[in-house]
Design a protein around this motif. Sequence first.
Motif, PDB file in Angstrom:
ATOM      1  N   UNK A  11       0.828  -1.210   0.000  1.00 42.85           N
ATOM      2  CA  UNK A  11       0.000   0.000   0.000  1.00 42.85           C
ATOM      3  C   UNK A  11       0.858   1.255   0.000  1.00 42.85           C
ATOM      4  N   UNK A  12       1.968   1.217   0.777  1.00 42.51           N
ATOM      5  CA  UNK A  12       2.880   2.378   0.819  1.00 42.51           C
ATOM      6  C   UNK A  12       3.467   2.617  -0.570  1.00 42.51           C
ATOM      7  N   UNK A  13       3.852   1.535  -1.246  1.00 40.38           N
ATOM      8  CA  UNK A  13       4.420   1.674  -2.582  1.00 40.38           C
ATOM      9  C   UNK A  13       3.423   2.265  -3.556  1.00 40.38           C
ATOM     10  N   UNK A  14       2.170   1.800  -3.498  1.00 42.26           N
ATOM     11  CA  UNK A  14       1.157   2.310  -4.429  1.00 42.26           C
ATOM     12  C   UNK A  14       0.820   3.765  -4.091  1.00 42.26           C
ATOM     13  N   UNK A  15       0.849   4.117  -2.808  1.00 45.53           N
ATOM     14  CA  UNK A  15       0.602   5.508  -2.422  1.00 45.53           C
ATOM     15  C   UNK A  15       1.716   6.425  -2.939  1.00 45.53           C
ATOM     16  N   UNK A  16       2.968   5.943  -2.854  1.00 45.63           N
ATOM     17  CA  UNK A  16       4.098   6.717  -3.396  1.00 45.63           C
ATOM     18  C   UNK A  16       3.949   6.904  -4.902  1.00 45.63           C
ATOM     19  N   UNK A  17       3.474   5.833  -5.567  1.00 44.76           N
ATOM     20  CA  UNK A  17       3.267   5.898  -7.021  1.00 44.76           C
ATOM     21  C   UNK A  17       2.195   6.930  -7.363  1.00 44.76           C
ATOM     22  N   UNK A  18       1.090   6.911  -6.597  1.00 46.93           N
ATOM     23  CA  UNK A  18       0.006   7.870  -6.845  1.00 46.93           C
ATOM     24  C   UNK A  18       0.489   9.296  -6.606  1.00 46.93           C
ATOM     25  N   UNK A  19       1.313   9.470  -5.562  1.00 46.27           N
ATOM     26  CA  UNK A  19       1.853  10.807  -5.270  1.00 46.27           C
ATOM     27  C   UNK A  19       2.752  11.307  -6.388  1.00 46.27           C
ATOM     28  N   UNK A  20       3.568  10.386  -6.938  1.00 45.92           N
ATOM     29  CA  UNK A  20       4.450  10.807  -8.032  1.00 45.92           C
ATOM     30  C   UNK A  20       3.648  11.120  -9.291  1.00 45.92           C
ATOM     31  N   UNK A  21       2.539  10.377  -9.510  1.00 48.20           N
ATOM     32  CA  UNK A  21       1.666  10.684 -10.649  1.00 48.20           C
ATOM     33  C   UNK A  21       1.095  12.090 -10.505  1.00 48.20           C
ATOM     34  N   UNK A  22       0.597  12.403  -9.302  1.00 47.26           N
ATOM     35  CA  UNK A  22       0.015  13.733  -9.065  1.00 47.26           C
ATOM     36  C   UNK A  22       1.068  14.819  -9.233  1.00 47.26           C
TER      37      UNK A  22
END
Lengths: 112, 102
Positions: A11-22
Amino acid sequence: MNRSLSLIICTIGIALLAHSVLSALQHRSYLRLTNKSFEHIPYDIALESIVALLVSSWGIINLAPKLIPIKATHHLSKRSYESIDYRPDFIQFNNRARYLSDLLAEPCRTCR
Amino acid sequence: MINPEQTQPQAPTATIPEHIDAEFLAMNQKSMYFCQILIATVGGSVAGILGFSGIPGFIFYIFVHLVFCSLYNLKDKNLQQYFISPKTMWYDSISSGLMSLV
């Protein structure tokens, strides 16, 4: 590793990915507003996305179903010989115990 | 007459062949493909963020595959007891994943 811990890492990895997308989207809109041409993504966003890839990969690998040893001896060594060699089709009830039962003090119940 | 110094020929040790359970092997392969597909999905989105396409995208695909293989080998030190030949995973699935890249 614990399954819930690996789920948290994933979940932390996917949250980091979403943050980098934003962040990348925000960078694009900033470039559009200031009329600058897009050359490359900022290095901090690129680094964050690669870290997100590594973290989420580690989480996914730990989240996968557990591997089982494929050697047949590994599983068969835990079973008893009687359970492997149990063949009920080959049991004979027509044996000499029928005639011996008269000699016994307590008659055999299964042979009568 | 039996020569007392003559020894009996010894039977070769470890003559029992290794039997492999195909059902558990298929389950292990399924688990590995699960990891591979999910990591490829995340890697594809990362490539989209970084804006890779064409030749850099192909290089990034190989990088993601190497990351997957190294992390998978890092998690389980002895993959020899879970797969018949664990070293083939380094180059076996590149060709199958290449079709989706094209």
